[in-house]
Design an enzyme around this catalytic site. Structure first.
Site, PDB file in Angstrom:
ATOM      1  N   HIS A 133       2.891  17.078  17.236  1.00 46.70           N
ATOM      2  CA  HIS A 133       3.590  16.341  16.189  1.00 46.70           C
ATOM      3  C   HIS A 133       2.676  15.329  15.507  1.00 46.70           C
ATOM      4  O   HIS A 133       1.866  14.671  16.164  1.00 46.70           O
ATOM      5  CB  HIS A 133       4.766  15.559  16.773  1.00 46.70           C
ATOM      6  N   ASN A 183      -2.998  15.824  23.001  1.00 48.63           N
ATOM      7  CA  ASN A 183      -1.593  15.655  22.632  1.00 48.63           C
ATOM      8  C   ASN A 183      -0.801  14.903  23.696  1.00 48.63           C
ATOM      9  O   ASN A 183      -0.032  13.985  23.381  1.00 48.63           O
ATOM     10  CB  ASN A 183      -0.978  17.042  22.396  1.00 48.63           C
ATOM     11  N   GLN A 233      -5.589  -5.745   0.458  1.00 48.78           N
ATOM     12  CA  GLN A 233      -6.186  -4.486   0.913  1.00 48.78           C
ATOM     13  C   GLN A 233      -7.635  -4.688   1.341  1.00 48.78           C
ATOM     14  O   GLN A 233      -8.069  -4.215   2.395  1.00 48.78           O
ATOM     15  CB  GLN A 233      -6.167  -3.445  -0.209  1.00 48.78           C
ATOM     16  N   GLU A 292     -10.833   6.037   4.922  1.00 47.63           N
ATOM     17  CA  GLU A 292     -10.881   6.417   3.507  1.00 47.63           C
ATOM     18  C   GLU A 292     -12.154   7.209   3.204  1.00 47.63           C
ATOM     19  O   GLU A 292     -12.128   8.172   2.425  1.00 47.63           O
ATOM     20  CB  GLU A 292     -10.780   5.168   2.633  1.00 47.63           C
ATOM     21  N   ASP A 326     -11.060   1.411   5.974  1.00 43.81           N
ATOM     22  CA  ASP A 326     -12.163   1.768   5.072  1.00 43.81           C
ATOM     23  C   ASP A 326     -12.888   3.017   5.571  1.00 43.81           C
ATOM     24  O   ASP A 326     -13.233   3.915   4.785  1.00 43.81           O
ATOM     25  CB  ASP A 326     -13.159   0.605   4.960  1.00 43.81           C
ATOM     26  N   ASP A 350      -6.769   7.045  -0.643  1.00 40.84           N
ATOM     27  CA  ASP A 350      -6.634   5.615  -0.943  1.00 40.84           C
ATOM     28  C   ASP A 350      -5.408   5.104  -0.203  1.00 40.84           C
ATOM     29  O   ASP A 350      -4.281   5.236  -0.670  1.00 40.84           O
ATOM     30  CB  ASP A 350      -6.483   5.404  -2.451  1.00 40.84           C
ATOM     31  N   PHE A 351      -5.619   4.544   0.968  1.00 39.99           N
ATOM     32  CA  PHE A 351      -4.511   4.052   1.780  1.00 39.99           C
ATOM     33  C   PHE A 351      -4.032   2.680   1.297  1.00 39.99           C
ATOM     34  O   PHE A 351      -4.785   1.914   0.695  1.00 39.99           O
ATOM     35  CB  PHE A 351      -4.921   3.963   3.250  1.00 39.99           C
ATOM     36  N   GLU A 357      -8.305  -3.746   5.238  1.00 40.49           N
ATOM     37  CA  GLU A 357      -8.868  -2.398   5.411  1.00 40.49           C
ATOM     38  C   GLU A 357     -10.267  -2.433   6.026  1.00 40.49           C
ATOM     39  O   GLU A 357     -10.746  -1.427   6.546  1.00 40.49           O
ATOM     40  CB  GLU A 357      -8.900  -1.659   4.081  1.00 40.49           C
TER      41      GLU A 357
END
Length: 292
Positions: A130, A161, A280, A264, A261, A270-271, A284
């Protein structure tokens, strides 16, 4: 119009307005994700409150937006798995519904696309792993069943998992129990993992990619916060990237801490795009220090 008829008119107007409002709320639960507005509580429907990391849409088959009340995801047709899944963990999603174990193809996959089946995982040495966990969505049987749609599942090394990834999922719910809401984005990147039967790049005759890593971002906010504008430079963020191998479980999830970062750079996404830019830039860059 008689004096007695006036209250009846007002009653009819009130009923009409209540019905209209109910239809609007229902529409929000099944429609496109909503961007939070300051001072507005979205409760159970703000699963994309942090922003759309890859600008997923219904026009791109390899960045295909699927939105349902329980979570929002970007699906990759060529890989057969999600790029990412986004959801909010809060007490409104928690209950005592049993785990359904109802793994099944996603009915929202467009006609003509290959829809992954549970048998594609049989005897492969990889778990049906999941992204949005079953235990994060057990308020109702319907909520729990939604987590078993195979667009929310990736081929995952069994120990990964069941041990290190599960420990992180348990920690998310511990954060919630301690009085927080947690905004979560999880995804899979790269190609090639090592399961119980050894290394593999794909299952189902190449239709189902085995990812190289699984990654996750947690943004921890005080319980009941209405929107992402509650996020400040002091907000705790946790980011991890964990190789999709059996031996990854030899370490704790804290050993795989990274920065947003860095994720990304790994993903090209782009979170936290709905968070003010100055905030941000600060959060980040950080790697979580383990504050409670």
């Amino acid at each position: 119009m008689s004096a007695k008829s006036i209250p009846m008119v007002y009653q009819l107007r009130s009923i009409f307005l209540a019905v209209s409002l109910g239809l609007l709320i229902t529409g929000c639960r099944v429609g496109r994700p909503i961007t939070p507005v300051s001072g507005t509580s979205l409760n159970r429907v703000d699963n994309l409150a942090l922003g759309n990391p890859s600008q997923a849409s219904v026009s791109d088959p390899n960045n295909y937006l699927i939105s349902r009340p329980q979570y929002v995801l970007s699906y990759n047709r060529s890989r057969g798995i999600a790029n990412w899944v986004s959801w909010r963990l809060s007490p409104s999603w928690k209950g005592d519904s049993r785990r359904t174990n109802d793994f099944r193809p996603d009915p929202l996959i467009p006609a003509g696309w290959y829809a992954v089946r549970t048998g594609d995982y049989t005897n492969t040495g990889f778990d049906r792993g999941h992204l949005c966990p079953s235990d994060d969505r057990d308020a109702t049987p319907e909520d729990n069943a939604a987590t078993f749609l195979l667009t929310n599942i990736v081929p995952q090394a069994p120990r990964h998992n069941r041990e290190v990834w599960k420990a992180l999922e348990d920690y998310e719910r511990q954060l919630m129990s301690n009085g927080n809401d947690v905004y979560i984005i999880a995804g899979a990147s790269g190609t090639g993992g090592t399961g119980q039967n050894g290394f593999a790049t794909a299952l189902a005759n190449g239709k189902l990619t085995v990812p190289a890593t699984l990654w996750k971002i947690l943004v921890v906010v005080p319980a009941g916060s209405d929107n992402t504008f509650q996020i400040t430079a002091n907000t705790r963020v946790i980011a991890v990237t964990i190789p999709n191998t059996q031996t990854a479980a030899d370490k704790t999830w804290q050993a795989y801490l990274t920065s947003i970062d860095a994720l990304e750079t790994l993903t090209g996404y782009d979170f936290l795009s709905n968070v003010p830019t100055d905030v941000q830039q600060l959060i980040e860059l950080r790697i979580d220090g383990g504050n409670s």
